[in-house]
Design a protein around this motif. Structure first.
Motif, PDB file in Angstrom:
ATOM      1  N   ASP A 256       0.356 -55.061 -85.860  1.00 32.25           N
ATOM      2  CA  ASP A 256      -0.973 -55.329 -86.413  1.00 32.25           C
ATOM      3  C   ASP A 256      -1.382 -56.784 -86.229  1.00 32.25           C
ATOM      4  O   ASP A 256      -2.564 -57.119 -86.376  1.00 32.25           O
ATOM      5  CB  ASP A 256      -1.020 -54.962 -87.901  1.00 32.25           C
TER       6      ASP A 256
ATOM      7  N   SER B  44      -0.814 -48.306 -88.806  1.00 31.36           N
ATOM      8  CA  SER B  44      -2.106 -48.051 -88.165  1.00 31.36           C
ATOM      9  C   SER B  44      -2.134 -48.610 -86.758  1.00 31.36           C
ATOM     10  O   SER B  44      -2.627 -47.955 -85.816  1.00 31.36           O
ATOM     11  CB  SER B  44      -3.222 -48.662 -89.003  1.00 31.36           C
TER      12      SER B  44
ATOM     13  N   GLU C 102      -0.094 -46.367 -84.512  1.00 27.52           N
ATOM     14  CA  GLU C 102      -0.827 -45.140 -84.215  1.00 27.52           C
ATOM     15  C   GLU C 102      -1.839 -45.385 -83.096  1.00 27.52           C
ATOM     16  O   GLU C 102      -1.979 -44.574 -82.181  1.00 27.52           O
ATOM     17  CB  GLU C 102      -1.531 -44.627 -85.473  1.00 27.52           C
ATOM     18  N   ASN C 103      -2.529 -46.522 -83.176  1.00 27.77           N
ATOM     19  CA  ASN C 103      -3.487 -46.880 -82.123  1.00 27.77           C
ATOM     20  C   ASN C 103      -2.788 -47.075 -80.782  1.00 27.77           C
ATOM     21  O   ASN C 103      -3.298 -46.649 -79.733  1.00 27.77           O
ATOM     22  CB  ASN C 103      -4.247 -48.152 -82.513  1.00 27.77           C
TER      23      ASN C 103
END
Length: 218
Positions: A174, A208, A211-212
Motif C-alpha cells: 500500500d 487492498s 488485491e489490486n
C-alpha cells in the motif's frame, strides 16, 4: 545521443527497451503461488493492524540483537550463502569467484524497473515481504530459528537494482509497488506466497493493495 550512451556506461543501467531475446522480467521464485491460489490465500490471511516494532533490531554487529540472524546464512549447508544463490538464479552470464560460490559478475534484467543492470555492486537482494513487516505481522513471537529460516527463504528473495531496493526499504504494497507496472501481478503473488507460508497477518490497506496487484494477473 552521446550523453545517453555516457549515462548508460556510467550507471550500468540500460535506458534502451529490452530486446525480445532478453530474459523476461516477470519471473518469480520457485514455489510462488499461481494467481488463483494467491487470491484464495490472501482472502484467508488474518487481517490486523501492524504490531509494534519494539525489540526489532536487524543489525548484527558488535553484539546487537540481530533478531533475524546473520544475513545471507547458508541455510541448506551446501557452502553457498543465500545471496550468492539468488544472484546465480536471477542473473545471466554469471561468473563465479575462482574456486568459490560467490558471484563476481553477471547481468540482471531488473523485474522492478524493467531496466538492465550490469555489475554485481549495483545489485541488491530484496526481501519482497520486508523483515520489518514480518516482525510487525507475527514474526516477533517466533523462535530465533524460525526467523533465521524466514529471512533466508528463497521464495522471498529477488535480485533487483540497488537504487530501487533502497527506494522500497521496508514499505508494504500500500506504500510502494514496483515502478514496472507489468510486474504487479508477480510481485503480489510472491508477497502473498510468503505471508501465507508463515501465517502472517495483513493490514487492511495492505490487503487492498495486494488485491489490486492480483487483478493485474487477468
Amino acid at each position: 545521443m552521446r550523453w545517453l550512451l555516457l549515462i548508460i556506461l556510467l550507471t550500468g543501467c540500460s535506458a534502451i527497451p529490452l530486446s525480445s531475446s532478453a530474459p523476461q522480467v516477470d519471473r518469480v521464485p520457485t514455489g510462488t503461488l499461481d494467481a488463483a491460489t494467491a487470491r484464495t490465500s490472501l482472502a484467508a490471511l488474518p487481517v490486523a493492524a501492524p504490531g509494534r516494532m519494539d525489540g526489532y533490531v536487524r543489525d548484527c554487529a558488535d553484539g546487537k540483537a540481530c533478531v533475524f540472524g546473520q544475513p545471507w546464512f547458508d541455510t541448506d549447508g551446501d557452502g553457498c550463502d543465500q545471496r550468492s544463490q539468488v544472484l546465480a538464479r536471477d542473473l545471466t552470464g554469471v561468473e563465479r569467484k575462482p574456486g568459490r560460490c560467490g558471484v563476481q559478475a553477471g547481468t540482471l534484467d531488473d523485474p522492478y524497473t524493467g531496466s538492465r543492470v550490469t555489475g554485481v555492486s549495483k545489485i541488491q537482494i530484496d526481501h519482497v515481504v520486508p523483515l520489518a513487516e514480518m516482525w510487525r505481522s507475527g514474526a516477533s513471537a517466533w523462535a530465533p530459528e524460525q526467523r533465521l529460516a524466514a529471512a533466508n527463504d528463497l521464495r522471498n528473495l529477488v535480485a533487483v537494482s540497488s537504487k530501487v531496493n533502497r527506494s522500497k526499504s521496508d514499505k508494504t504494497p500500500d506504500e510502494w509497488m514496483p515502478p514496472n507496472a507489468g510486474y504487479a501481478c508477480s510481485y503480489g503473488r510472491i508477497y502473498v506466497t510468503v505471508k501465507a507460508a508463515y501465517g502472517l497477518s495483513v493490514a487492511p490497506a495492505e490487503r487492498s493493495a495486494l488485491e489490486n496487484a492480483l487483478t493485474a494477473c487477468g
